[in-house]
Scaffold this motif. Sequence first.
Motif, PDB file in Angstrom:
ATOM      1  N   ALA A  54      25.980 -15.041  71.260  1.00  0.00           N
ATOM      2  CA  ALA A  54      26.799 -15.953  72.060  1.00  0.00           C
ATOM      3  C   ALA A  54      27.145 -17.297  70.908  1.00  0.00           C
ATOM      4  O   ALA A  54      28.201 -18.251  71.118  1.00  0.00           O
ATOM      5  N   ALA A  55      26.912 -17.449  69.799  1.00  0.00           N
ATOM      6  CA  ALA A  55      26.433 -18.416  68.809  1.00  0.00           C
ATOM      7  C   ALA A  55      28.294 -18.046  67.846  1.00  0.00           C
ATOM      8  O   ALA A  55      29.057 -19.412  68.211  1.00  0.00           O
ATOM      9  N   ARG A  56      28.804 -16.628  67.921  1.00  0.00           N
ATOM     10  CA  ARG A  56      29.729 -16.911  67.473  1.00  0.00           C
ATOM     11  C   ARG A  56      30.992 -16.732  69.053  1.00  0.00           C
ATOM     12  O   ARG A  56      32.300 -17.481  68.501  1.00  0.00           O
ATOM     13  N   ALA A  57      30.855 -16.586  69.438  1.00  0.00           N
ATOM     14  CA  ALA A  57      32.247 -17.157  70.734  1.00  0.00           C
ATOM     15  C   ALA A  57      31.754 -19.232  71.084  1.00  0.00           C
ATOM     16  O   ALA A  57      32.694 -19.097  71.502  1.00  0.00           O
ATOM     17  N   GLY A  58      30.645 -19.209  71.089  1.00  0.00           N
ATOM     18  CA  GLY A  58      30.716 -20.955  70.362  1.00  0.00           C
ATOM     19  C   GLY A  58      31.694 -21.056  69.028  1.00  0.00           C
ATOM     20  O   GLY A  58      32.635 -21.797  68.966  1.00  0.00           O
ATOM     21  N   TYR A  59      31.278 -20.553  67.816  1.00  0.00           N
ATOM     22  CA  TYR A  59      31.716 -20.801  66.792  1.00  0.00           C
ATOM     23  C   TYR A  59      33.484 -20.502  66.603  1.00  0.00           C
ATOM     24  O   TYR A  59      34.399 -20.841  66.437  1.00  0.00           O
ATOM     25  N   GLY A  60      33.851 -19.711  67.161  1.00  0.00           N
ATOM     26  CA  GLY A  60      35.416 -18.725  67.615  1.00  0.00           C
ATOM     27  C   GLY A  60      36.332 -19.409  67.862  1.00  0.00           C
ATOM     28  O   GLY A  60      36.992 -19.716  68.111  1.00  0.00           O
ATOM     29  N   GLN A  61      35.484 -20.645  68.677  1.00  0.00           N
ATOM     30  CA  GLN A  61      36.636 -21.562  70.026  1.00  0.00           C
ATOM     31  C   GLN A  61      36.494 -22.566  68.925  1.00  0.00           C
ATOM     32  O   GLN A  61      37.455 -24.084  69.389  1.00  0.00           O
ATOM     33  N   VAL A  63      37.360 -22.832  65.477  1.00  0.00           N
ATOM     34  CA  VAL A  63      38.027 -22.878  63.558  1.00  0.00           C
ATOM     35  C   VAL A  63      39.164 -22.988  63.635  1.00  0.00           C
ATOM     36  O   VAL A  63      39.357 -23.486  62.030  1.00  0.00           O
ATOM     37  N   ASP A  64      40.047 -23.645  64.375  1.00  0.00           N
ATOM     38  CA  ASP A  64      40.946 -24.032  64.624  1.00  0.00           C
ATOM     39  C   ASP A  64      40.649 -26.250  64.213  1.00  0.00           C
ATOM     40  O   ASP A  64      41.816 -26.734  64.357  1.00  0.00           O
ATOM     41  N   ASP A  65      39.741 -26.198  64.670  1.00  0.00           N
ATOM     42  CA  ASP A  65      38.976 -27.659  65.130  1.00  0.00           C
ATOM     43  C   ASP A  65      39.157 -28.317  64.037  1.00  0.00           C
ATOM     44  O   ASP A  65      38.753 -28.223  62.872  1.00  0.00           O
ATOM     45  N   LEU A  76      30.750 -18.758  61.068  1.00  0.00           N
ATOM     46  CA  LEU A  76      30.839 -17.156  61.644  1.00  0.00           C
ATOM     47  C   LEU A  76      30.507 -16.198  60.470  1.00  0.00           C
ATOM     48  O   LEU A  76      30.055 -15.279  61.219  1.00  0.00           O
ATOM     49  N   ALA A  77      31.073 -16.639  59.369  1.00  0.00           N
ATOM     50  CA  ALA A  77      30.383 -15.275  57.806  1.00  0.00           C
ATOM     51  C   ALA A  77      28.718 -14.862  58.000  1.00  0.00           C
ATOM     52  O   ALA A  77      29.004 -14.144  58.207  1.00  0.00           O
ATOM     53  N   ALA A  78      28.073 -15.693  58.169  1.00  0.00           N
ATOM     54  CA  ALA A  78      26.735 -16.100  58.532  1.00  0.00           C
ATOM     55  C   ALA A  78      25.845 -15.423  59.864  1.00  0.00           C
ATOM     56  O   ALA A  78      25.390 -14.630  58.941  1.00  0.00           O
ATOM     57  N   ALA A  79      27.237 -15.202  60.587  1.00  0.00           N
ATOM     58  CA  ALA A  79      26.315 -14.651  61.824  1.00  0.00           C
ATOM     59  C   ALA A  79      27.000 -13.368  61.433  1.00  0.00           C
ATOM     60  O   ALA A  79      26.306 -12.724  61.936  1.00  0.00           O
TER      61      ALA A  79
END
Length: 245
Positions: A54-61, A63-65, A76-79
């Motif tokens: 779930a964390a990766r899904a959130g961060y994945g959205q 990455v270009d912000d 994401l690298a930490a996850a």
Amino acid sequence: SEKVGTSRLRYGRMVRRSNAGIDEAEAIVADPDVTPTRRFFSAFYLLAHNRLEAARAGYGQLVDDKDFGPQARGHLAAAALLAERRAQGRADVTGWVSPAESSILVREPSSDTLVVGFTLPLGTLGLPMNAVHAMLSSKGVNALYLYDSRQLLHLTGTDRFGPGYPALLDGIKATAAELGTRRLITMGASATGFTAIRTALDLGADGALTFSGQSMMPAYVQASFARSPYTIERMRAQARPMMVN
């Protein structure tokens, strides 16, 4: 404002340690219309709970912000690192400390190193503790993460060992002896970087690891210029002798 509202949500979740916060955070990261601020801190909360997918899904959205992109890519690298350690059979480490769980002791029988981390008011070291711990060593180390509910940067004592700076030093020494420690490292972030350096000197530690850490805390500093003026005023009132360069 949204900033104040998000801060209340973020700190409230962490201090209460409410399991209901997990469902709320998962719903936020799944909402396509949620603001980047709420999405980022909800993903952060999920990462601290070891809800890696779930964390990766959130961060994945994110990455270009423009505001949160660099942090999201780092998290994401930490996850990914946490997922790798889990696949190796390593147990999950709690992501933060709070009044409800004021310290975390991670035992690594194969290691003779002890890392003592002094957390910030939120109960993390900038990153959640599980991510920080995973980055310390690929082989694993003993670690003790401490919380200070007095919010005086652990300089008047810490919850695990009780009030008073000498009690903090004695408690760390006793823990190190119990674990058979041969190498002691202290660790802090931002303001608690000062604590890491100070305790390393007083304990004769092998080193201090800090993330954007302070190295001085002069008593004469103008509180209004500080990021946390209330903490500065309380430090003057309750721990002035500890405020040194």
